[in-house]
Design a protein around this motif. Sequence first.
Motif, PDB file in Angstrom:
ATOM      1  N   HIS A  59       0.843  -1.195   0.000  1.00 53.60           N
ATOM      2  CA  HIS A  59       0.000   0.000   0.000  1.00 53.60           C
ATOM      3  C   HIS A  59       0.883   1.252   0.000  1.00 53.60           C
ATOM      4  O   HIS A  59       0.802   2.117   0.880  1.00 53.60           O
ATOM      5  CB  HIS A  59      -0.964   0.004   1.196  1.00 53.60           C
ATOM      6  N   CYS A  60       1.779   1.290  -0.981  1.00 46.62           N
ATOM      7  CA  CYS A  60       2.715   2.405  -1.075  1.00 46.62           C
ATOM      8  C   CYS A  60       2.629   3.032  -2.458  1.00 46.62           C
ATOM      9  O   CYS A  60       2.029   2.479  -3.381  1.00 46.62           O
ATOM     10  CB  CYS A  60       4.141   1.937  -0.803  1.00 46.62           C
ATOM     11  N   SER A  61       3.245   4.162  -2.575  1.00 47.86           N
ATOM     12  CA  SER A  61       3.296   4.872  -3.846  1.00 47.86           C
ATOM     13  C   SER A  61       4.139   4.091  -4.862  1.00 47.86           C
ATOM     14  O   SER A  61       5.229   3.621  -4.540  1.00 47.86           O
ATOM     15  CB  SER A  61       3.910   6.253  -3.623  1.00 47.86           C
ATOM     16  N   ALA A  62       3.617   4.000  -6.072  1.00 45.29           N
ATOM     17  CA  ALA A  62       4.387   3.384  -7.162  1.00 45.29           C
ATOM     18  C   ALA A  62       5.659   4.196  -7.408  1.00 45.29           C
ATOM     19  O   ALA A  62       6.731   3.639  -7.661  1.00 45.29           O
ATOM     20  CB  ALA A  62       3.544   3.319  -8.433  1.00 45.29           C
ATOM     21  N   ASP A  63       5.529   5.516  -7.302  1.00 44.91           N
ATOM     22  CA  ASP A  63       6.688   6.393  -7.518  1.00 44.91           C
ATOM     23  C   ASP A  63       7.761   6.173  -6.444  1.00 44.91           C
ATOM     24  O   ASP A  63       8.945   6.238  -6.735  1.00 44.91           O
ATOM     25  CB  ASP A  63       6.237   7.852  -7.545  1.00 44.91           C
ATOM     26  N   PHE A  64       7.343   5.889  -5.212  1.00 44.09           N
ATOM     27  CA  PHE A  64       8.306   5.576  -4.153  1.00 44.09           C
ATOM     28  C   PHE A  64       9.050   4.291  -4.488  1.00 44.09           C
ATOM     29  O   PHE A  64      10.280   4.238  -4.418  1.00 44.09           O
ATOM     30  CB  PHE A  64       7.611   5.435  -2.791  1.00 44.09           C
ATOM     31  N   LEU A  65       8.314   3.254  -4.843  1.00 45.37           N
ATOM     32  CA  LEU A  65       8.964   1.974  -5.128  1.00 45.37           C
ATOM     33  C   LEU A  65       9.914   2.087  -6.319  1.00 45.37           C
ATOM     34  O   LEU A  65      10.958   1.450  -6.348  1.00 45.37           O
ATOM     35  CB  LEU A  65       7.930   0.874  -5.371  1.00 45.37           C
ATOM     36  N   LEU A  66       9.571   2.933  -7.272  1.00 45.22           N
ATOM     37  CA  LEU A  66      10.441   3.144  -8.435  1.00 45.22           C
ATOM     38  C   LEU A  66      11.625   4.052  -8.129  1.00 45.22           C
ATOM     39  O   LEU A  66      12.478   4.279  -8.972  1.00 45.22           O
ATOM     40  CB  LEU A  66       9.633   3.733  -9.599  1.00 45.22           C
ATOM     41  N   GLY A  67      11.664   4.600  -6.903  1.00 48.50           N
ATOM     42  CA  GLY A  67      12.765   5.484  -6.524  1.00 48.50           C
ATOM     43  C   GLY A  67      12.588   6.903  -7.017  1.00 48.50           C
ATOM     44  O   GLY A  67      13.545   7.676  -7.058  1.00 48.50           O
ATOM     45  N   LEU A  68      11.358   7.274  -7.402  1.00 50.28           N
ATOM     46  CA  LEU A  68      11.094   8.615  -7.922  1.00 50.28           C
ATOM     47  C   LEU A  68      10.596   9.574  -6.840  1.00 50.28           C
ATOM     48  O   LEU A  68      10.453  10.757  -7.085  1.00 50.28           O
ATOM     49  CB  LEU A  68      10.046   8.545  -9.046  1.00 50.28           C
ATOM     50  N   ARG A  69      10.288   9.047  -5.672  1.00 51.61           N
ATOM     51  CA  ARG A  69       9.768   9.842  -4.556  1.00 51.61           C
ATOM     52  C   ARG A  69      10.473   9.358  -3.289  1.00 51.61           C
ATOM     53  O   ARG A  69      10.764   8.180  -3.152  1.00 51.61           O
ATOM     54  CB  ARG A  69       8.257   9.626  -4.455  1.00 51.61           C
ATOM     55  N   GLU A  70      10.664  10.278  -2.362  1.00 48.72           N
ATOM     56  CA  GLU A  70      11.390   9.980  -1.128  1.00 48.72           C
ATOM     57  C   GLU A  70      10.598   9.155  -0.121  1.00 48.72           C
ATOM     58  O   GLU A  70      11.166   8.397   0.642  1.00 48.72           O
ATOM     59  CB  GLU A  70      11.810  11.290  -0.452  1.00 48.72           C
ATOM     60  N   TYR A  71       9.288   9.346  -0.063  1.00 54.10           N
ATOM     61  CA  TYR A  71       8.480   8.735   0.988  1.00 54.10           C
ATOM     62  C   TYR A  71       7.441   7.788   0.402  1.00 54.10           C
ATOM     63  O   TYR A  71       6.893   8.060  -0.664  1.00 54.10           O
ATOM     64  CB  TYR A  71       7.802   9.822   1.826  1.00 54.10           C
ATOM     65  N   PRO A  72       7.099   6.721   1.115  1.00 52.43           N
ATOM     66  CA  PRO A  72       6.166   5.718   0.588  1.00 52.43           C
ATOM     67  C   PRO A  72       4.723   6.207   0.429  1.00 52.43           C
ATOM     68  O   PRO A  72       3.964   5.645  -0.329  1.00 52.43           O
ATOM     69  CB  PRO A  72       6.223   4.574   1.595  1.00 52.43           C
ATOM     70  N   CYS A  73       4.331   7.277   1.132  1.00 55.00           N
ATOM     71  CA  CYS A  73       2.960   7.828   1.044  1.00 55.00           C
ATOM     72  C   CYS A  73       1.909   6.774   1.348  1.00 55.00           C
ATOM     73  O   CYS A  73       0.905   6.662   0.649  1.00 55.00           O
ATOM     74  CB  CYS A  73       2.711   8.459  -0.320  1.00 55.00           C
ATOM     75  N   GLU A  74       2.135   6.021   2.399  1.00 58.47           N
ATOM     76  CA  GLU A  74       1.201   4.959   2.774  1.00 58.47           C
ATOM     77  C   GLU A  74      -0.112   5.496   3.312  1.00 58.47           C
ATOM     78  O   GLU A  74      -1.110   4.789   3.335  1.00 58.47           O
ATOM     79  CB  GLU A  74       1.861   4.035   3.807  1.00 58.47           C
ATOM     80  N   GLU A  75      -0.118   6.763   3.757  1.00 61.20           N
ATOM     81  CA  GLU A  75      -1.337   7.324   4.312  1.00 61.20           C
ATOM     82  C   GLU A  75      -2.359   7.717   3.233  1.00 61.20           C
ATOM     83  O   GLU A  75      -3.515   7.965   3.539  1.00 61.20           O
ATOM     84  CB  GLU A  75      -1.027   8.548   5.202  1.00 61.20           C
ATOM     85  N   ILE A  76      -1.945   7.773   2.005  1.00 62.24           N
ATOM     86  CA  ILE A  76      -2.856   8.102   0.912  1.00 62.24           C
ATOM     87  C   ILE A  76      -3.796   6.925   0.663  1.00 62.24           C
ATOM     88  O   ILE A  76      -3.378   5.766   0.700  1.00 62.24           O
ATOM     89  CB  ILE A  76      -2.079   8.443  -0.380  1.00 62.24           C
ATOM     90  N   ARG A  77      -5.012   7.230   0.388  1.00 64.64           N
ATOM     91  CA  ARG A  77      -5.984   6.177   0.079  1.00 64.64           C
ATOM     92  C   ARG A  77      -5.933   5.913  -1.427  1.00 64.64           C
ATOM     93  O   ARG A  77      -6.544   6.625  -2.215  1.00 64.64           O
ATOM     94  CB  ARG A  77      -7.384   6.612   0.500  1.00 64.64           C
ATOM     95  N   TYR A  78      -5.193   4.896  -1.788  1.00 67.30           N
ATOM     96  CA  TYR A  78      -5.018   4.562  -3.203  1.00 67.30           C
ATOM     97  C   TYR A  78      -6.215   3.786  -3.722  1.00 67.30           C
ATOM     98  O   TYR A  78      -6.760   2.936  -3.024  1.00 67.30           O
ATOM     99  CB  TYR A  78      -3.751   3.726  -3.407  1.00 67.30           C
ATOM    100  N   GLN A  79      -6.567   4.066  -4.945  1.00 63.91           N
ATOM    101  CA  GLN A  79      -7.600   3.304  -5.639  1.00 63.91           C
ATOM    102  C   GLN A  79      -6.950   2.035  -6.199  1.00 63.91           C
ATOM    103  O   GLN A  79      -5.740   2.003  -6.418  1.00 63.91           O
ATOM    104  CB  GLN A  79      -8.184   4.127  -6.798  1.00 63.91           C
ATOM    105  N   PRO A  80      -7.735   1.006  -6.473  1.00 63.38           N
ATOM    106  CA  PRO A  80      -7.162  -0.175  -7.139  1.00 63.38           C
ATOM    107  C   PRO A  80      -6.618   0.208  -8.514  1.00 63.38           C
ATOM    108  O   PRO A  80      -7.141   1.122  -9.160  1.00 63.38           O
ATOM    109  CB  PRO A  80      -8.353  -1.128  -7.282  1.00 63.38           C
TER     110      PRO A  80
END
Length: 146
Positions: A59-80
């Motif tokens: 439940h993290c940002s795709a951009d975080f996992l790709l190394g494009l963002r510093e923080y995982p942004c887990e608090e965001i409510r992601y859509q499927p």
Amino acid sequence: MVNLSKMSESLKELMAERDLTQVALADQLGTGRTKLSDILNAKNAPGYKTFIALIEYFHCSADFLLGLREYPCEEIRYQPVRPFGERLREILQETGTTQYRFIKQTKISWSVFYNWLTGKSFPSMDNLVKIAGYFGCSVDFLLGRV
């Protein structure tokens, strides 16, 4: 181009926070242990389906996992994640970009583009980053998650 070392580092960070081993994560995702090991050792980028499974599992940002963002942004409510071809059509329409112009400017072949639109194949991680850059959006937006 995806920085495999950053992706590996981001994934290791997420695993450490949850005290997950490679074996446990591979089992949870239903993916091969060797495939996961190659991602963690920065040898290969994950395929599209494995990448989607990872961002949804953590439940993290795709951009975080790709190394494009510093923080995982887990608090965001992601859509499927939306079907890629459907989402690509929407973005083309929203931006007033013709398929011809997109192909010409991104230098993606017509056959590859057509297979994405019809769901016969999915973009590589490099192409996801390239497409997001072309539209000036995040990978999460491109995937329909935000």
